[in-house]
Design a protein around this motif. Structure first.
Motif, short mmCIF file in Angstrom:
data_model
loop_
_atom_site.label_atom_id
_atom_site.label_comp_id
_atom_site.label_asym_id
_atom_site.label_seq_id
_atom_site.Cartn_x
_atom_site.Cartn_y
_atom_site.Cartn_z
N VAL A 1 0.83 -1.21 0.00
CA VAL A 1 0.00 0.00 0.00
C VAL A 1 0.87 1.25 0.00
O VAL A 1 0.56 2.25 -0.67
N LYS A 2 1.96 1.22 0.72
CA LYS A 2 2.83 2.39 0.82
C LYS A 2 3.46 2.76 -0.51
O LYS A 2 3.55 3.94 -0.86
N LEU B 1 -9.40 1.32 -1.54
CA LEU B 1 -8.13 0.61 -1.39
C LEU B 1 -8.34 -0.90 -1.38
O LEU B 1 -7.69 -1.63 -2.15
N TRP B 2 -9.25 -1.37 -0.54
CA TRP B 2 -9.43 -2.81 -0.42
C TRP B 2 -10.14 -3.40 -1.63
O TRP B 2 -10.00 -4.59 -1.93
N GLN B 3 -10.88 -2.60 -2.35
CA GLN B 3 -11.47 -3.09 -3.58
C GLN B 3 -10.38 -3.44 -4.60
O GLN B 3 -10.45 -4.45 -5.30
N ARG B 4 -9.35 -2.61 -4.65
CA ARG B 4 -8.25 -2.89 -5.58
C ARG B 4 -7.41 -4.07 -5.09
O ARG B 4 -7.01 -4.93 -5.90
N SER C 1 -1.71 7.25 -3.08
CA SER C 1 -2.72 8.30 -3.24
C SER C 1 -4.14 7.84 -2.91
O SER C 1 -5.07 8.66 -2.92
N VAL C 2 -4.32 6.56 -2.64
CA VAL C 2 -5.65 6.03 -2.32
C VAL C 2 -5.89 6.19 -0.83
O VAL C 2 -5.21 5.56 0.00
N THR C 3 -6.83 7.05 -0.46
CA THR C 3 -7.10 7.33 0.95
C THR C 3 -8.37 6.67 1.46
O THR C 3 -8.51 6.47 2.66
N SER C 4 -9.28 6.34 0.58
CA SER C 4 -10.53 5.71 1.01
C SER C 4 -10.30 4.23 1.29
O SER C 4 -9.79 3.50 0.41
N PRO C 5 -10.68 3.73 2.46
CA PRO C 5 -10.50 2.29 2.74
C PRO C 5 -11.29 1.40 1.78
O PRO C 5 -10.78 0.35 1.37
#
Length: 516
Positions: free
Chosen positions: A333-334, A346-349, A339-343
């Protein structure tokens, strides 16, 4: 199954025979049962705000105005004529009672405050008109409330409180809200209510109204100007000069705030205190904003793994690799999703593209994402069905309405492949019902002679054969056969034009090579 959410009816949440209780007792000790958060907000309003008599009077006025405009077309026309004479924009009074959530009430109070001055002037004109005698008693009762400055101040403070509560309700209505974000959202609403209690600013000014002795004034937009950009809008100053009880405004506002705001804040705390207990605090690691201490994060993950041990074991969960996978997840993730801030995004990807890289972490995340805090999606189906069954669509079959409702309510959970399969199946069923018969392709038989209609149609379109027969000056053998076979073609085409016509047109190429 890891979670079940329903409204607070006894048939669902009963301590002994409720549906959720029976689901949990049926060998599902891990099951998380949640009473819908949106209904909890509504019960908070009912238990605190609507115990205030002045707020009940404001709601009763909105209901009265809704039915007055609905049943009296004449007064509705006079109201709009008054607004046109004042050169201001007015809005339709919405329905705020029945199965309506708090945001509908907030919109109703907003419309009432916006239409306040034009409505007062229109009622005075209607009372002066001798043709409105049947409505005089109702109109005089409404005008008495509208003229009261204390009643106007009550409506303004009611709007301020509903704005805070409606923001919480809309936040909980969203499908993608995480379970661990409910408690912070409630705490924010409580802080805003406390700030509202300490605020000494005039609530009439917040709503764009100015009260000086017996005159209330406002700047209202001209008709159609609310569709423009704010910098291009034009406003008209309007006023009403027959207000009463102006000296009671401050005392009324203070009394209403003291009697409603503290109970509302406390009621919110009690209604949502279950989200402060397990397993919700152990879900904070799902949000990257809470990634600080890996040991605490692993403890929370193990707590969830112990709570949902049975369904996770059935899915192939292995806790021995959890620490290594979590370390890889944080690094991924880092460096790949900074740039993805929405949980949720993020977890969808990660679930779509990196499940094989850390499968055990993905299983725990799926458990958290499967927990829904409200049944707003199910409640919205009532509105979908009402909007679907209009006067022009009354002949719709019940099966058709059921299919449309299922599609509208579940479209967000289907993949593109599933949507394409549904569309293909529906199209195939529709086309098979429209055709009178199904044509099955047959293999050609070399032993049979070609169909005479195909050969003769081709010969009739050939220039040489038709010319030779006409030059003989009579009807020869070829002409009589052509006439006979043309009759056969026309009769066959009329019996099944949809199946034969494309074949006939394709055969008439005008080439001698097509002749038998």
């Amino acid at each position: 199954m890891v979670c079940a959410t329903a409204d607070g009816a006894a048939v669902n949440t009963g301590a002994y025979n409720g549906l959720l209780t029976q689901l949990r007792n049926d060998e599902r000790p891990w099951l998380v049962t949640i009473s819908c958060t949106m209904h909890r907000v509504e019960l908070t309003i009912k238990d605190s705000l609507m115990k205030e008599k002045k707020f009940v009077e404001v709601e009763d006025l909105m209901v009265t105005l809704y039915y007055l405009m609905k049943r009296s077309g004449k007064f509705q026309r006079q109201f709009h004529e008054t607004a046109a004479a004042l050169d201001v924009q007015v809005y339709k009074f919405p329905k705020v009672h029945g199965t309506r959530f708090v945001n509908h009430q907030r919109k109703g109070v907003s419309v009432l405050l916006h239409n306040w001055i034009p409505l007062a002037i229109a009622i005075e004109n209607a009372i002066a008109n001798a043709s409105n005698r049947t409505l005089n008693a109702t109109l005089k009762g409404i005008l008495k409330k509208i003229r009261s400055a204390a009643f106007l101040a009550t409506a303004c403070i009611f709007k301020s409180i509903l704005s805070v509560v409606a923001a919480l309700s809309l936040k909980l209505e969203k499908d993608f809200i995480m379970p661990f974000k409910v408690a912070p959202a409630v705490a924010l609403a409580q802080a805003e209510l406390e700030e509202l209690l300490q605020d000494n600013e005039c609530h009439l000014a917040k709503q764009g109204l100015t009260l000086t002795e017996s005159t209330v004034s406002a700047s209202l937009p001209k008709p159609g100007h609310m569709k423009r950009n704010p910098e291009n809008r034009q406003y008209t100053d309007v006023e009403y000069t027959k207000m009463t009880h102006a000296g009671l405004v401050e005392g009324t506002v203070k009394a209403v705030k003291d009697s409603t705001l503290p109970p509302s804040s406390e009621c919110l705390r009690l209604r949502f205190q279950s989200f402060d207990s397990a397993p919700f605090p152990a879900m904070l690691w799902v949000d990257p904003a809470n990634w600080q201490d890996m040991d605490k994060e692993l403890d929370m993950m193990m707590s969830l793994a112990e709570r949902f041990a049975v369904p996770l074991r059935e899915s192939g969960f292995d806790a021995t690799n959890l620490k290594a996978e979590w370390k890889v997840t944080k690094h991924t993730v880092k460096y790949f999703y900074p740039s993805v801030t929405s949980p949720a995004s993020l977890w969808q990807r990660l679930l779509s593209y990196r499940r094989k890289q850390f499968p055990n972490v993905c299983l725990l995340v799926e458990v958290v994402l499967a927990i829904g805090v409200s049944n707003g999606t199910v409640e919205s189906c009532f509105s979908y069905l009402t909007a679907m069954l209009t006067d022009r669509r009354v002949p719709l079959l019940h099966t058709t309405m059921s299919d449309l409702l299922i599609i509208r309510a579940n479209h967000a959970t289907w993949s593109d492949h599933e949507r394409n399969e549904i569309i293909s199946a529906a199209l195939g069923e529709y086309m098979s019902g429209r055709r009178k018969m199904q044509l099955e392709p047959q293999a050609p038989d070399d032993s049979e002679e070609p169909a005479p209609k195909r050969a003769l149609v081709a010969s009739s379109s050939s220039g040489d054969s038709s010319t030779s027969s006409s030059e003989n000056g009579g009807v020869g053998e070829s002409d009589s056969e052509a006439a006979l076979h043309c009759l056969e073609v026309s009769s066959a085409a009329s019996s099944d034009s949809r199946s034969d016509l494309p074949q006939v047109l394709g055969s008439g190429s005008g080439s001698d090579n097509d002749l038998p």
